[in-house]
Design a protein around this motif. Structure first.
Motif, mmCIF file in Angstrom:
data_model
loop_
_atom_site.group_PDB
_atom_site.id
_atom_site.type_symbol
_atom_site.label_atom_id
_atom_site.label_comp_id
_atom_site.label_asym_id
_atom_site.label_seq_id
_atom_site.Cartn_x
_atom_site.Cartn_y
_atom_site.Cartn_z
ATOM 1 N N ASP A 1 49.550 3.850 15.546
ATOM 2 C CA ASP A 1 49.143 4.300 16.889
ATOM 3 C C ASP A 1 50.283 4.843 17.743
ATOM 4 O O ASP A 1 50.263 4.733 18.962
ATOM 5 N N TYR B 1 50.889 8.067 17.387
ATOM 6 C CA TYR B 1 50.309 9.392 17.649
ATOM 7 C C TYR B 1 48.791 9.325 17.465
ATOM 8 O O TYR B 1 48.292 8.707 16.525
ATOM 9 N N ASP B 2 48.059 9.962 18.406
ATOM 10 C CA ASP B 2 46.593 10.006 18.349
ATOM 11 C C ASP B 2 46.164 11.377 17.836
ATOM 12 O O ASP B 2 46.304 12.382 18.545
ATOM 13 N N PRO B 3 45.653 11.456 16.599
ATOM 14 C CA PRO B 3 45.288 12.756 16.024
ATOM 15 C C PRO B 3 44.082 13.396 16.719
ATOM 16 O O PRO B 3 43.940 14.615 16.692
ATOM 17 N N ASP B 4 43.225 12.585 17.315
ATOM 18 C CA ASP B 4 42.031 13.131 17.977
ATOM 19 C C ASP B 4 42.403 13.892 19.253
ATOM 20 O O ASP B 4 41.954 15.018 19.478
ATOM 21 N N SER B 5 43.235 13.260 20.082
ATOM 22 C CA SER B 5 43.660 13.929 21.329
ATOM 23 C C SER B 5 44.919 14.761 21.131
ATOM 24 O O SER B 5 45.349 15.457 22.045
ATOM 25 N N ARG B 6 45.504 14.639 19.899
ATOM 26 C CA ARG B 6 46.758 15.343 19.566
ATOM 27 C C ARG B 6 47.814 15.062 20.633
ATOM 28 O O ARG B 6 48.421 15.971 21.210
ATOM 29 N N SER B 7 48.035 13.780 20.878
ATOM 30 C CA SER B 7 49.014 13.374 21.898
ATOM 31 C C SER B 7 49.752 12.119 21.442
ATOM 32 O O SER B 7 49.258 11.335 20.633
ATOM 33 N N ILE C 1 50.449 7.799 12.778
ATOM 34 C CA ILE C 1 49.028 7.679 13.131
ATOM 35 C C ILE C 1 48.539 6.267 12.871
ATOM 36 O O ILE C 1 47.812 5.689 13.678
ATOM 37 N N ASN D 1 51.403 8.423 21.999
ATOM 38 C CA ASN D 1 51.038 7.211 22.730
ATOM 39 C C ASN D 1 52.291 6.601 23.360
ATOM 40 O O ASN D 1 53.045 5.892 22.704
#
Length: 344
Positions: free
Chosen positions: A282, A284-290, A279, A292
């Motif tokens: 960047d 992994y995006d924890p907000d969109s759970r996707s 995280i 990068n």
């Protein structure tokens, strides 16, 4: 009323010749363990060593007795200092919690006599160093630092490590164990070379005999066998590109990234520490759970996996070779990557 000083938790045993490394490591240790510098006795650092006017040897002994753990930075300068080795011996005898750290270019072979059966770690091994911090915290019953603080401390130290490493002097003497190992390796290499030359001469004789017979099919078969590329070497090289990502993201995250690129479901646990680094950089995006896909690490992984696929396409014998070894051979199966990269 004079303020009472904090009790010494850690005795940082080191060589004064490594003061830049010691300063950086002490800062890292304090941050990662969530303790103050006052809790670390370090004779080379102002305010953390022997007080002016005090007897140096007596003060060292007193602090070694007081400390609950000994952390030793075993650099080449350390190993060639009689006082450092005497200090280490005294601290080792007085203390039950011992944490030796091998400083490159030293190796574990150099440490065999010094460690006396105590398991040590290498300073440039991030995973081992992380485990060492956990062991120290557990031994001293320290409250854990937050994951973010610990990650930043580790990141800052390893960012400075290349420059610190350049400042570490090389050993002036060769340890007897290293010399003996070098002689053994040389003898083994000579035996292997002799065996290879013997096999080469046999192969040349075999090819010459086939050419004399003028049998086109046999000659073609033998020539093909000698012209085939070493797929194992090519596969190892391609996998090596992927392995370079592991220290940055960790094996668990790497496995999830591979699942993502294979088009399969991955289930990162955002409550677990292993995702903090992904995280933070960047991946992994924890907000969109996707994931990068434009991150440097994901691009490098995609490139590495493509190189592995190319090795399979260019070497027709690779599948049968892996099968004969009882190994996975389908690159679409996560178990292939787990086996090849050691990520489970």
């Amino acid at each position: 009323m004079q303020k009472k000083s904090s009790p010494v938790q850690i005795f940082l045993s080191h060589s004064a010749a490594d003061v830049e490394l010691v300063n950086a490591f002490e800062n890292f240790l304090a941050r990662a363990l969530n303790i103050t510098s006052e809790s670390i006795f370090c004779s080379s650092l102002e305010g953390q060593g022997v007080k002016k006017g005090a007897n140096f040897v007596d003060a060292i002994k007193a602090k070694a007795i007081e400390a609950k753990a000994v952390v030793a930075l075993l650099s080449p300068a350390y190993m060639e200092s009689p006082f450092c080795l005497a200090e280490l011996g005294a601290a080792w005898a007085l203390n039950t919690h011992r944490f030796p750290i091998v400083v490159p270019p030293n190796s574990f072979e150099v440490m065999q006599a010094t460690l006396l059966g105590v398991v040590g770690v290498k300073l440039d091994d991030q995973e081992a160093l992380t485990q060492l911090l956990e062991d120290i915290a557990e031994a001293l019953e320290l409250p854990a630092a937050t994951a973010g603080v610990r990650v930043r401390a580790m990141r800052d130290f390893f960012k400075a490590w290349p420059a610190l490493k350049e400042g570490i002097g090389k050993a002036k003497r060769v340890d007897a164990a290293i010399h003996k190992k070098a002689l053994t390796d040389l003898a083994a290499s000579r035996e292997a070379l002799d065996a290879t030359e013997e096999d080469l001469e046999k192969a040349k004789a075999h090819i010459k005999a086939l050419e004399d017979i003028k049998d086109p099919k046999q000659v073609a078969a033998v020539s093909k066998a000698f012209e085939d590329s070493d797929w194992e070497m090519e596969l190892d090289k391609a996998l090596g590109e992927i392995n370079e990502i592991t220290p940055e993201v960790g094996p668990k995250v790497l496995r999830l990234m591979i699942l993502e690129l294979l088009g399969k479901q991955s289930y990162p646990d955002l409550g677990d520490d292993y995702m903090d680094r992904a995280i933070e950089i960047d991946v992994y995006d924890p907000d969109s759970r996707s994931w990068n896909h434009s991150s440097d690490e994901m691009k490098a992984l995609k490139k590495g996996m493509k190189q592995v696929e190319d090795v399979f396409e260019e070497n027709e014998n690779i599948v049968s070779g892996l099968k004969s070894q009882g190994r996975r051979y389908k690159t679409s199966d996560i178990r292939f990557w787990e086996e090849q990269l050691g990520i489970y």
